[in-house]
Design a protein around this motif. Structure first.
Motif, PDB file in Angstrom:
ATOM      1  N   THR A   1      55.699  57.771  31.363  1.00 50.07           N
ATOM      2  CA  THR A   1      55.181  58.757  32.129  1.00 50.07           C
ATOM      3  C   THR A   1      55.532  58.856  33.774  1.00 50.07           C
ATOM      4  O   THR A   1      55.725  59.636  34.441  1.00 50.07           O
ATOM      5  CB  THR A   1      53.669  58.901  31.882  1.00 50.07           C
ATOM      6  OG1 THR A   1      53.469  58.957  30.451  1.00 50.07           O
ATOM      7  CG2 THR A   1      53.035  59.967  32.542  1.00 50.07           C
ATOM      8  N   GLN A   2      55.271  57.631  34.309  1.00 52.72           N
ATOM      9  CA  GLN A   2      55.294  57.404  35.702  1.00 52.72           C
ATOM     10  C   GLN A   2      56.819  57.605  36.166  1.00 52.72           C
ATOM     11  O   GLN A   2      56.897  57.657  37.507  1.00 52.72           O
ATOM     12  CB  GLN A   2      54.882  56.000  35.988  1.00 52.72           C
ATOM     13  CG  GLN A   2      53.258  55.893  35.929  1.00 52.72           C
ATOM     14  CD  GLN A   2      53.101  54.355  36.147  1.00 52.72           C
ATOM     15  OE1 GLN A   2      53.207  53.714  37.330  1.00 52.72           O
ATOM     16  NE2 GLN A   2      52.268  53.687  35.430  1.00 52.72           N
ATOM     17  N   MET A   3      57.717  57.431  35.270  1.00 48.52           N
ATOM     18  CA  MET A   3      59.230  57.770  35.700  1.00 48.52           C
ATOM     19  C   MET A   3      59.351  59.379  35.581  1.00 48.52           C
ATOM     20  O   MET A   3      60.637  59.749  35.442  1.00 48.52           O
ATOM     21  CB  MET A   3      60.016  56.963  34.863  1.00 48.52           C
ATOM     22  CG  MET A   3      59.829  55.446  34.977  1.00 48.52           C
ATOM     23  SD  MET A   3      61.019  54.489  34.262  1.00 48.52           S
ATOM     24  CE  MET A   3      62.486  54.462  35.303  1.00 48.52           C
ATOM     25  N   GLY A   4      58.447  60.271  35.490  1.00 49.83           N
ATOM     26  CA  GLY A   4      58.779  61.389  35.232  1.00 49.83           C
ATOM     27  C   GLY A   4      58.761  62.113  33.688  1.00 49.83           C
ATOM     28  O   GLY A   4      59.693  63.301  33.611  1.00 49.83           O
ATOM     29  N   LEU A   5      58.363  61.254  32.931  1.00 52.23           N
ATOM     30  CA  LEU A   5      58.512  61.641  31.200  1.00 52.23           C
ATOM     31  C   LEU A   5      57.430  61.533  30.585  1.00 52.23           C
ATOM     32  O   LEU A   5      56.654  60.736  29.869  1.00 52.23           O
ATOM     33  CB  LEU A   5      59.392  60.628  30.799  1.00 52.23           C
ATOM     34  CG  LEU A   5      60.943  60.623  30.996  1.00 52.23           C
ATOM     35  CD1 LEU A   5      61.823  59.572  30.849  1.00 52.23           C
ATOM     36  CD2 LEU A   5      61.828  62.058  30.793  1.00 52.23           C
ATOM     37  N   PRO A   6      56.477  62.669  30.942  1.00 50.31           N
ATOM     38  CA  PRO A   6      55.023  62.733  30.237  1.00 50.31           C
ATOM     39  C   PRO A   6      55.311  62.759  28.748  1.00 50.31           C
ATOM     40  O   PRO A   6      56.357  63.213  28.159  1.00 50.31           O
ATOM     41  CB  PRO A   6      54.226  63.886  30.792  1.00 50.31           C
ATOM     42  CG  PRO A   6      55.595  64.849  31.606  1.00 50.31           C
ATOM     43  CD  PRO A   6      56.725  63.826  31.965  1.00 50.31           C
ATOM     44  N   ARG A   7      54.283  62.355  28.076  1.00 48.03           N
ATOM     45  CA  ARG A   7      54.333  62.189  26.540  1.00 48.03           C
ATOM     46  C   ARG A   7      54.890  63.587  25.764  1.00 48.03           C
ATOM     47  O   ARG A   7      55.713  63.473  25.000  1.00 48.03           O
ATOM     48  CB  ARG A   7      53.047  61.641  26.024  1.00 48.03           C
ATOM     49  CG  ARG A   7      53.194  61.360  24.462  1.00 48.03           C
ATOM     50  CD  ARG A   7      51.870  60.534  24.149  1.00 48.03           C
ATOM     51  NE  ARG A   7      51.615  59.492  24.873  1.00 48.03           N
ATOM     52  CZ  ARG A   7      50.695  58.528  24.813  1.00 48.03           C
ATOM     53  NH1 ARG A   7      49.800  58.743  23.890  1.00 48.03           N
ATOM     54  NH2 ARG A   7      50.853  57.541  25.420  1.00 48.03           N
ATOM     55  N   ASP A   8      54.382  64.493  26.211  1.00 47.45           N
ATOM     56  CA  ASP A   8      54.733  65.853  25.518  1.00 47.45           C
ATOM     57  C   ASP A   8      55.833  66.394  26.192  1.00 47.45           C
ATOM     58  O   ASP A   8      56.244  67.558  25.826  1.00 47.45           O
ATOM     59  CB  ASP A   8      53.418  66.604  25.558  1.00 47.45           C
ATOM     60  CG  ASP A   8      53.046  66.928  27.139  1.00 47.45           C
ATOM     61  OD1 ASP A   8      53.628  66.545  28.055  1.00 47.45           O
ATOM     62  OD2 ASP A   8      52.037  67.833  27.166  1.00 47.45           O
ATOM     63  N   SER A   9      56.738  65.840  27.165  1.00 46.88           N
ATOM     64  CA  SER A   9      57.902  66.566  27.744  1.00 46.88           C
ATOM     65  C   SER A   9      59.011  65.367  27.903  1.00 46.88           C
ATOM     66  O   SER A   9      59.438  65.606  28.999  1.00 46.88           O
ATOM     67  CB  SER A   9      57.468  67.241  28.786  1.00 46.88           C
ATOM     68  OG  SER A   9      58.679  67.951  29.617  1.00 46.88           O
ATOM     69  N   ARG A  10      59.473  64.687  27.000  1.00 48.98           N
ATOM     70  CA  ARG A  10      60.451  63.755  27.073  1.00 48.98           C
ATOM     71  C   ARG A  10      61.501  64.154  26.104  1.00 48.98           C
ATOM     72  O   ARG A  10      62.763  63.607  26.263  1.00 48.98           O
ATOM     73  CB  ARG A  10      59.818  62.257  26.319  1.00 48.98           C
ATOM     74  CG  ARG A  10      58.600  61.623  26.952  1.00 48.98           C
ATOM     75  CD  ARG A  10      58.152  60.658  26.237  1.00 48.98           C
ATOM     76  NE  ARG A  10      57.031  59.923  27.161  1.00 48.98           N
ATOM     77  CZ  ARG A  10      56.346  58.969  26.886  1.00 48.98           C
ATOM     78  NH1 ARG A  10      56.328  58.351  25.870  1.00 48.98           N
ATOM     79  NH2 ARG A  10      55.250  58.440  27.799  1.00 48.98           N
ATOM     80  N   PHE A  11      61.622  65.101  25.419  1.00 48.00           N
ATOM     81  CA  PHE A  11      62.788  65.728  24.727  1.00 48.00           C
ATOM     82  C   PHE A  11      62.888  66.993  24.875  1.00 48.00           C
ATOM     83  O   PHE A  11      61.971  67.851  24.986  1.00 48.00           O
ATOM     84  CB  PHE A  11      62.532  65.212  23.154  1.00 48.00           C
ATOM     85  CG  PHE A  11      62.618  63.788  23.145  1.00 48.00           C
ATOM     86  CD1 PHE A  11      63.687  62.835  22.709  1.00 48.00           C
ATOM     87  CD2 PHE A  11      61.180  63.098  22.792  1.00 48.00           C
ATOM     88  CE1 PHE A  11      63.594  61.683  22.715  1.00 48.00           C
ATOM     89  CE2 PHE A  11      61.038  61.642  22.749  1.00 48.00           C
ATOM     90  CZ  PHE A  11      62.263  60.952  22.757  1.00 48.00           C
TER      91      PHE A  11
END
Length: 905
Positions: free
Chosen positions: A121-131
């Motif tokens: 998440t901290q790397m800019g990949l929140p759980r609901d927006s990784r794919f």
């Protein structure tokens, strides 16, 4: 010993696959019928995942799914108790490059899954927006250089994924310019994933190959990057398809970091892993004495013992030496060795050593020795982890004979002794060739020894015969005088009976000699076919053939015994016949003696001594046959001399062959240590050894005269023996010595001494020269012209050369310049430690750290007592080892700088 073997023994190569995907990847193919909906089904799949890894021999996995950590706990749970360590992590695509450059991000094995999820998440990949909608992974919000730093700052390691493929850092289409340069040169990027062994790119002229080799200035790193080989697996069968051997002691992120920092020692492509068999000391335990309770499970590569003064480092090494029966060389090392045994290894103290030998096949043995008794050897049962049987009469030298142990100052002693330096070279001879040459030389010497024993006896017999010949001439002249006086006819009857008595005596001597020879032959002719019995033949494929041979030997044995019995009976019959014949003859002899007495009375009145006449004849009768025997002895003596000449030629040929073999070793050493050290050999160069022999004769000859002999151009021991036999003037003329010296030597050299000279072995001389100049402009100097430190460096370089036997050295740095330790010794240790075991006690940081010791054993003592709980062990990748290493050891500037990098400063 079981307890010792259960201890960790430092860093070892483990098979790793650091790039694995999970069913979260849309491209992952699961076996048909796999249940990924239920928790039970997922757990079963995770178990299959670990089984697939175990079947490939993997010990380390890194689960690195794109933008997901959902399978981490499932796979970690499945790995519990399997012996496989799972490093959790993920694979991300950074914003750098045309389509995002990929990084593998790996964290501690026990890092919680939810923390890893937060890092995504901290790397800019929140759980609901990784794919994306098509389930392909999104890029993180960070550029590659920033992502590398973020991972390291959060306790992980970033690895450049598949650098030569799509989305790889070195793929030209993926990323260009300053961004790629900065990312590649980032010292926090510890490793890059490449598809083939690093050596594959050594001679390639591609952009990627040049960058990997560090040949491009703009991309040049301070330290070359480590390269790993991983499968990027997306199905179970692909797990372990490509792997990396990683040497670790601590299965942690720090352990991986240290392996990547020192990749030359700790990272291997499967094709590059050196698999060698060599003998090793596996484990040691001490019972009683100063080291009571200490147990060390040694590593098969480089082991470093460290500790302050008085902590027992030397005691560890010297007691191992004591158990294995290796005597120290030199007075000072021996004094130290004996002092340790006396002061800290008290009566009743025991050491047990488990050793492993590889030739002719791998076997383990337990060697136990209690002071002051002899060692006892047991065969070790590896399955039961215990001894199986004692081996009476077997010594440690028989088991692990060529192990080398050098105590403090012993290397200095070696630098002064030419004969021991020659032995150092002999370590590299092919064992079978050396054994063959030794056996041939010993056989020649045995035959020459038998030859000289017969020759000396025969020469004494010849002297006796010559003396008897002179006696015979005198006796015959006396006999002639008696006969001219007419006494012969008057005593003719007595003379005949004396001659017959001599015949009886000769027959008796003949039978006695025959009985002695028969007795000797009977003792030597015992034919036993026990070695061909069923109990010895049961595992052989041709039992029937050898049974037939066994029966033939039994028949031969019976035939020989019958023949011997027949001969014995014949001798007894002949002796009975002799006794019977003498009884028949004796009455006539008695009557003859009566008549002889009357004749004596008559002759005595005429002033003759008839007894003297008869005694002269008796002596002549005994001496004449013996003098005739002299001709046969002369012939046999010439045969023996000719045979001796032939054997001496054979001996010389074997010794020359041995020298040629040793000269090949010198060539090998000169090639291996090119630019560092050079060895020259001279055949029979140590002529002073023969000078000592001449001095031992106590002839009174001055040393300058002896030196004239051995320095003569045509001198050899055999030639000297030859001139001695010729006489004084030949010695004087051949070697240019004074007449007085020649006479003194001639008188001092008995026949036995001369024969010994003929077989005397003059050792080769050895010249060891160290390069004290630069590699491109070498300046070689012989050890006798070097400083103590330079001498010891030269000898140590020889000692460190590869053999398949352990090397134990106590503080080799003591007499060395620190720059030599770093530039020569450590580099040699790093190169050789995969081919043999080293156990080194040291105060020098260069050896365990720059040498990258697989096991560092820390020893602590307080007020003369060992503190076992503080005697820890591990490799430099173990956090607990760092503090004692920093506290106890010291090194030069280069060592300090490298240590800083190892410590991550």
């Amino acid at each position: 010993m079981k307890t010792v073997l259960n201890q960790p023994n430092g860093a070892n190569f483990l098979l790793a696959d650091l790039h694995l995907h999970t069913p979260d990847d849309p491209q992952f193919t699961c076996p048909p019928g796999t249940d990924l909906e239920s928790n039970h089904g997922k757990a079963n799949f995770a178990a299959s995942y670990i089984k697939a890894a175990k079947d490939k021999g993997l010990s380390i996995l890194a689960v690195t799914e794109h933008n997901s950590v959902e399978w981490i706990d499932l796979i970690r749970n499945a790995a519990s108790g399997s012996g496989i360590i799972v490093f959790p992590g993920f694979e991300i695509g950074t914003t750098s490059g045309s389509d995002g450059v990929h990084l593998l991000c790996i964290f501690e094995p026990d890092r919680p899954q939810d923390e890893l999820d937060d890092l995504l998440t901290q790397m800019g990949l929140p759980r609901d927006s990784r794919f994306h909608d098509d389930k392909t992974p999104k890029l993180c919000s960070r550029p590659v250089d920033d992502a590398i730093n973020f991972v390291q700052d959060n306790g992980g390691i970033a690895i450049a994924a598949h650098v030569l493929s799509e989305n790889g850092m070195l793929k030209k289409e993926s990323m260009r310019g300053e961004i790629r340069v900065n990312a590649w040169k980032n010292q926090r990027l510890f490793a890059a994933e490449i598809p083939k062994a690093r050596s594959f790119y050594d001679n390639k002229d591609t952009f990627a190959a040049r960058v990997i080799r560090n040949d491009m200035d703009i991309y040049k790193r301070k330290r070359l990057i480590a390269c790993i080989y991983s499968s990027d697996a997306r199905k179970l069968d692909d797990i372990g398809r490509r792997t990396t051997w990683i040497k670790l002691s601590s299965l942690t992120i720090e352990g991986l970091k240290q392996a990547f920092l020192d990749w030359e020692a700790r990272i291997r492509h499967p094709e590059e892993l050196i698999k060698t068999d060599y003998s090793q000391i596996v484990a040691v335990e001490w019972i009683g004495g100063f080291l009571d309770g200490l147990k060390i499970h040694f590593n098969k590569n480089l082991n470093a013992l460290i500790g302050g003064k008085g902590t027992g480092k030397s005691t560890v090494l010297e007691t191992i030496r004591y158990v294995l029966g290796h005597e120290p060389m030199g007075e000072e090392p021996r004094r130290q060795y004996e002092a340790i045994l006396k002061d800290v290894f008290r009566p009743g103290s025991t050491v047990r050593i488990l050793v492993e030998v590889t030739a002719p096949g791998p076997s383990r043995y337990l060697i136990e020795r209690s002071f002051p008794y002899d060692p006892v050897v047991f065969r070790w049962n590896e399955d039961l982890m215990e001894v199986s049987e004692e081996l009476p009469g077997v010594s440690p030298v028989d088991i692990i004979g060529k192990i080398e142990v050098y105590g403090q100052k012993e290397i200095l002693e070696l630098s002064r002794k030419e004969d021991i330096q020659v032995k150092l070279l002999k370590r590299f001879l092919d064992p079978r060739e050396q054994t063959s040459l030794d056996e041939r030389e010993n056989e020649c010497l045995r035959k020459l020894s038998e030859n000289v024993q017969i020759l000396i006896k025969m020469e004494r017999d010849k002297e006796t015969i010559e003396e008897r010949s002179r006696q015979l001439i005198s006796l015959r002249e006396k006999l002639r005088q008696y006969e001219s006086a007419g006494i012969k006819d008057q005593l003719s009857e007595q003379r005949s009976y004396v001659q017959e008595e001599n015949l009886f005596q000769r027959i008796d001597e003949l039978l006695r000699n025959l009985e002695t020879r028969l007795e000797t032959f009977t003792e030597a002719s015992n034919i036993s076919s026990e070695f061909l019995s069923d109990k010895y033949l049961k595992e052989h494929p041709h039992v029937d053939i050898f049974k037939e041979l066994g029966k033939e030997l039994d028949d031969l044995d019976q035939s020989v015994k019958k023949a011997l019995l027949s001969i014995s009976r014949a001798i007894n019959n002949a002796r009975l016949k002799l006794s019977d014949s003498k009884k028949k003859w004796e009455p006539d002899n008695i009557e003859q003696r009566k008549r002889y007495q009357n004749t004596l009375i008559k002759l005595q009145t005429e002033s003759f001594d008839p007894n003297d006449y008869i005694e002269v004849e008796r002596k002549i009768g005994r001496l004449a046959p013996l003098v005739k025997e002299g001709k046969r002895i002369d012939i046999r003596h010439k045969e023996l001399i000719n045979r001796r000449i032939q054997l001496l030629h054979e001996l010389q040929a074997v010794r020359q062959e041995s020298h040629r073999a040793l000269a090949k070793v010198a060539d090998f050493i000169n090639q291996e240590l090119s630019g560092i050290l050079r060895v020259d050999l001279e055949y029979e160069g140590q002529k002073d050894e023969f000078a000592k022999q001449l001095a031992d004769l106590k002839s009174g000859v001055r040393n300058d005269q002896i030196q004239r002999i051995i320095k003569h151009l045509e001198f050899t021991p055999a030639r000297f023996a030859q001139e001695i036999r010729k006489g004084i003037e030949y010695i004087e003329e051949s070697f240019g010595i004074t007449n007085a010296a020649a006479q003194a030597l001639w008188r001092a050299c008995t026949q036995e001494v001369v024969y010994d000279f003929e077989i005397f072995a003059i050792p080769p001389s050895i010249s060891i020269q160290l390069n004290i100049g630069a590699l491109l402009s070498p300046q070689y100097k012989e050890t006798k012209h070097l400083s103590i430190g330079q001498k010891c460096t030269a000898i140590l370089m020889l000692i460190l050369l590869r053999t398949p036997y352990p090397l134990i050295v106590d503080q080799p740095e003591d007499d060395l310049d620190n720059s030599f330790v770093y530039s020569d010794v450590v580099k040699r240790l790093r190169r050789e430690k995969e081919y043999r075991q080293f156990i080194i006690a040291t105060h020098n940081a260069n050896i365990p750290i720059l040498g990258d010791a697989e096991l560092i054993q820390v020893l602590y003592a307080d007020e003369g007592n060992l503190i076992l709980e503080k005697c820890i062990r591990g490799s430099i990748d173990d956090f607990q080892i760092r503090e004692p290493v920093e506290t106890i050891l010291e090194g030069g500037h280069d060592a300090f700088e490298f240590r800083k990098s190892k410590y991550g400063f």
